[in-house]
Design an enzyme around this catalytic site. Structure first.
Site, mmCIF file in Angstrom:
data_model
loop_
_atom_site.group_PDB
_atom_site.id
_atom_site.type_symbol
_atom_site.label_atom_id
_atom_site.label_comp_id
_atom_site.label_asym_id
_atom_site.label_seq_id
_atom_site.Cartn_x
_atom_site.Cartn_y
_atom_site.Cartn_z
ATOM 1 N N CYS A 155 0.837 -1.213 0.000
ATOM 2 C CA CYS A 155 0.000 0.000 0.000
ATOM 3 C C CYS A 155 0.871 1.262 0.000
ATOM 4 O O CYS A 155 0.645 2.185 -0.799
ATOM 5 C CB CYS A 155 -0.962 -0.023 1.182
ATOM 6 S SG CYS A 155 -0.219 -0.512 2.761
HETATM 7 N N1 LIG Z 1 -4.096 -4.639 4.996
HETATM 8 C C1 LIG Z 1 -3.622 -3.928 3.966
HETATM 9 O O1 LIG Z 1 -3.881 -2.718 3.847
HETATM 10 C C2 LIG Z 1 -2.762 -4.599 2.924
HETATM 11 C C3 LIG Z 1 -2.433 -3.883 1.779
HETATM 12 C C4 LIG Z 1 -1.654 -4.490 0.776
HETATM 13 C C5 LIG Z 1 -1.208 -5.787 0.972
HETATM 14 N N2 LIG Z 1 -1.508 -6.456 2.111
HETATM 15 C C6 LIG Z 1 -1.003 -7.833 2.245
HETATM 16 O O2 LIG Z 1 -2.074 -8.739 1.993
HETATM 17 C C7 LIG Z 1 -1.936 -9.915 2.793
HETATM 18 C C8 LIG Z 1 -3.201 -10.077 3.634
HETATM 19 O O3 LIG Z 1 -3.325 -8.915 4.453
HETATM 20 P P1 LIG Z 1 -4.563 -8.681 5.415
HETATM 21 O O4 LIG Z 1 -4.416 -7.297 5.932
HETATM 22 O O5 LIG Z 1 -5.820 -9.076 4.737
HETATM 23 O O6 LIG Z 1 -4.209 -9.729 6.579
HETATM 24 P P2 LIG Z 1 -5.167 -10.334 7.706
HETATM 25 O O7 LIG Z 1 -6.321 -9.429 7.940
HETATM 26 O O8 LIG Z 1 -4.277 -10.664 8.849
HETATM 27 O O9 LIG Z 1 -5.693 -11.701 7.045
HETATM 28 C C9 LIG Z 1 -4.839 -12.794 6.785
HETATM 29 C C10 LIG Z 1 -5.658 -13.915 6.164
HETATM 30 O O10 LIG Z 1 -4.796 -15.022 5.885
HETATM 31 C C11 LIG Z 1 -5.386 -16.210 6.409
HETATM 32 N N3 LIG Z 1 -4.313 -17.162 6.673
HETATM 33 C C12 LIG Z 1 -3.216 -16.954 7.419
HETATM 34 N N4 LIG Z 1 -2.402 -18.020 7.328
HETATM 35 C C13 LIG Z 1 -3.007 -18.899 6.475
HETATM 36 C C14 LIG Z 1 -2.677 -20.180 5.969
HETATM 37 N N5 LIG Z 1 -1.531 -20.760 6.310
HETATM 38 N N6 LIG Z 1 -3.550 -20.782 5.119
HETATM 39 C C15 LIG Z 1 -4.706 -20.188 4.757
HETATM 40 N N7 LIG Z 1 -5.078 -18.971 5.212
HETATM 41 C C16 LIG Z 1 -4.236 -18.350 6.063
HETATM 42 C C17 LIG Z 1 -6.151 -15.751 7.597
HETATM 43 O O11 LIG Z 1 -7.124 -16.714 7.946
HETATM 44 P P3 LIG Z 1 -7.601 -16.945 9.472
HETATM 45 O O12 LIG Z 1 -7.652 -15.608 10.121
HETATM 46 O O13 LIG Z 1 -8.928 -17.583 9.294
HETATM 47 O O14 LIG Z 1 -6.586 -17.829 10.081
HETATM 48 C C18 LIG Z 1 -6.764 -14.472 7.037
HETATM 49 O O15 LIG Z 1 -7.853 -14.787 6.199
HETATM 50 C C19 LIG Z 1 -0.671 -9.724 3.648
HETATM 51 O O16 LIG Z 1 0.417 -10.353 3.045
HETATM 52 C C20 LIG Z 1 -0.484 -8.201 3.635
HETATM 53 O O17 LIG Z 1 0.855 -7.824 3.824
HETATM 54 C C21 LIG Z 1 -2.302 -5.908 3.082
#
Ligand SMILES: NC(=O)c1ccc[n+]([C@@H]2O[C@H](COP(=O)([O-])OP(=O)(O)OC[C@H]3O[C@@H](n4cnc5c(N)ncnc54)[C@H](OP(=O)(O)O)[C@@H]3O)[C@@H](O)[C@H]2O)c1
Length: 353
Positions: A155
């Site tokens: 981001c």
């Molecule tokens: N947040 C932002 O603004 C943003 C922006 C750009 C990129 N990103 C990137 O996008 C990715 C996701 O970010 P987020 O903010 O959505 O994170 P988040 O809210 O912490 O969600 C992580 C997700 O991954 C799942 N998960 C974790 N380990 C897993 C596994 N081994 N197998 C299957 N599912 C698994 C979790 O499921 P459970 O909770 O059900 O375990 C949850 O659905 C990250 O790499 C982050 O750096 C985020």
């Protein structure tokens, strides 16, 4: 004809945003969604905002099930886990749009240094790095269209690069920049932490991971260097803001020697770069972008101001970290990859106020 898509990591913040955007998309059809701890629950139980709008089970990740049900998969998992899921999906012929950092850096050694922990563990799937295209359509549109893996940009890098890349590319500013950027707390994902806990983050603003401590630094260095055509130096200071979504980047640079130093030169370069971009609007007159004007939309507002007194250029960008900074941009890439209108499912304005 509809495009079947799967979401891996559907119970996180970017997963929820993918569900929101894709469930209203004119041609995509979400067929299966996966997570880890939330497996076994239903989407509408994990995210009550979908009650009445979307109902489907969340399953434990299974690459065969995903490959059997989808042509395109979005992986929205923590880095490391994402690379493993991407590798399993690619083996089964699925095109992947990965939102994690796993495929953003071109150099596996740089990845190991920033994401490999103390022991600098190697990249989990280095053989796939060559297949990955950086998913910033404004810079890599043609490559994204034919990619097997799209690496969704971070981001902060999205905002900083959109703000200043046209000036770097035109040789108008030196690739030696200071970035002061601020993000809402959803940028840190859904897992609670003390740093983003309301009583501790709700009434103040603070920098974090300063002086080369933030993992988005090498990504910004990479992309600014590519825009400038020579190595970039970056001092990046992120801040946590007491709001849930939105991101503002202010990028400070010096004009290159010989550049005519006036507002019109910089403003015209930004305006020309984004004149035909559906999601990036260059504001005129050095107007200030505002996260409130792009909240909930896939839009980025950019602007530039030349400050005569200091001889510096200030390039700015506001976006929603969960939309143009993550899931909206991923859907924009999906549209390019399936030959759909680039704006399909994304054309609306943001929420205001
Ligand atoms: N947040 C932002 O603004 C943003 C922006 C750009 C990129 N990103 C990137 O996008 C990715 C996701 O970010 P987020 O903010 O959505 O994170 P988040 O809210 O912490 O969600 C992580 C997700 O991954 C799942 N998960 C974790 N380990 C897993 C596994 N081994 N197998 C299957 N599912 C698994 C979790 O499921 P459970 O909770 O059900 O375990 C949850 O659905 C990250 O790499 C982050 O750096 C985020």
């Amino acid at each position: 004809m509809s495009i079947p898509v799967a979401i891996v990591g559907a119970s996180g913040y970017t997963g929820a945003e993918l569900l929101r955007l894709l469930s209203a998309h004119p041609t995509a059809r979400v067929t299966r969604v996966f997570a880890r701890r939330s497996a076994g629950a239903r989407v509408e139980d994990v995210f009550p905002q979908f009650r009445g709008a979307l109902s489907m089970p969340i399953e434990a990740f299974d690459a065969d099930a995903a490959a059997g049900a989808a042509e395109i998969a979005f992986t929205a998992l923590p880095h490391g886990d994402s690379a493993e899921a991407v590798a399993a999906l690619r083996e089964r012929g699925v095109v992947v749009i990965d939102l994690s950092a796993d495929f953003r850096l071109r150099d596996a050694e740089v990845y190991a240094r920033w994401y490999g922990g103390e022991e600098r563990a190697p990249h989990p799937a280095p053989a796939l790095l060559g297949e990955a295209v950086y998913g910033l359509p404004e810079r890599y549109r043609d490559d994204i269209a034919g990619a097997g893996i799209v690496a969704g940009p971070g981001c902060y890098p999205t905002a900083a690069v959109l703000a200043v890349a046209p000036l770097l590319e035109a040789g108008l500013v030196e690739p030696d920049v200071v970035i002061d950027a601020k993000s809402g707390a959803s940028g840190a994902g859904r897992s609670p932490s003390q740093a983003t806990h309301l009583p501790e983050a709700g009434e103040g603003v603070r920098p974090y991971k300063i002086a080369g401590g933030h993992r988005h630094t090498p990504e910004i260095v990479q992309e600014m260097g590519l825009a400038a055509g020579r190595a970039a130096k970056v001092l990046f200071t992120p801040h946590l803001l007491p709001m849930s979504r939105g991101l503002l980047a202010c990028v400070y640079a010096r004009p290159t020697p010989g550049t005519a130093e006036n507002q019109a030169v910089f403003e015209d370069a930004l305006a020309a770069a984004y004149a035909h971009e559906p999601f990036v609007t260059a504001l005129s007159g050095g107007a200030c972008p505002d996260t409130a004007h792009v909240r909930g939309s896939n839009r980025a507002h950019v602007s530039v101001r030349y400050d005569e007194a200091s001889g510096r250029v200030l390039a700015m960008c506001a976006l929603d970290n969960l939309v143009k900074g993550a899931s909206g941009q991923a859907v924009q890439c999906m549209n390019l990859m399936c030959g759909a209108e680039e704006t399909a499912g994304l054309a609306g304005a943001g929420f205001f106020p």
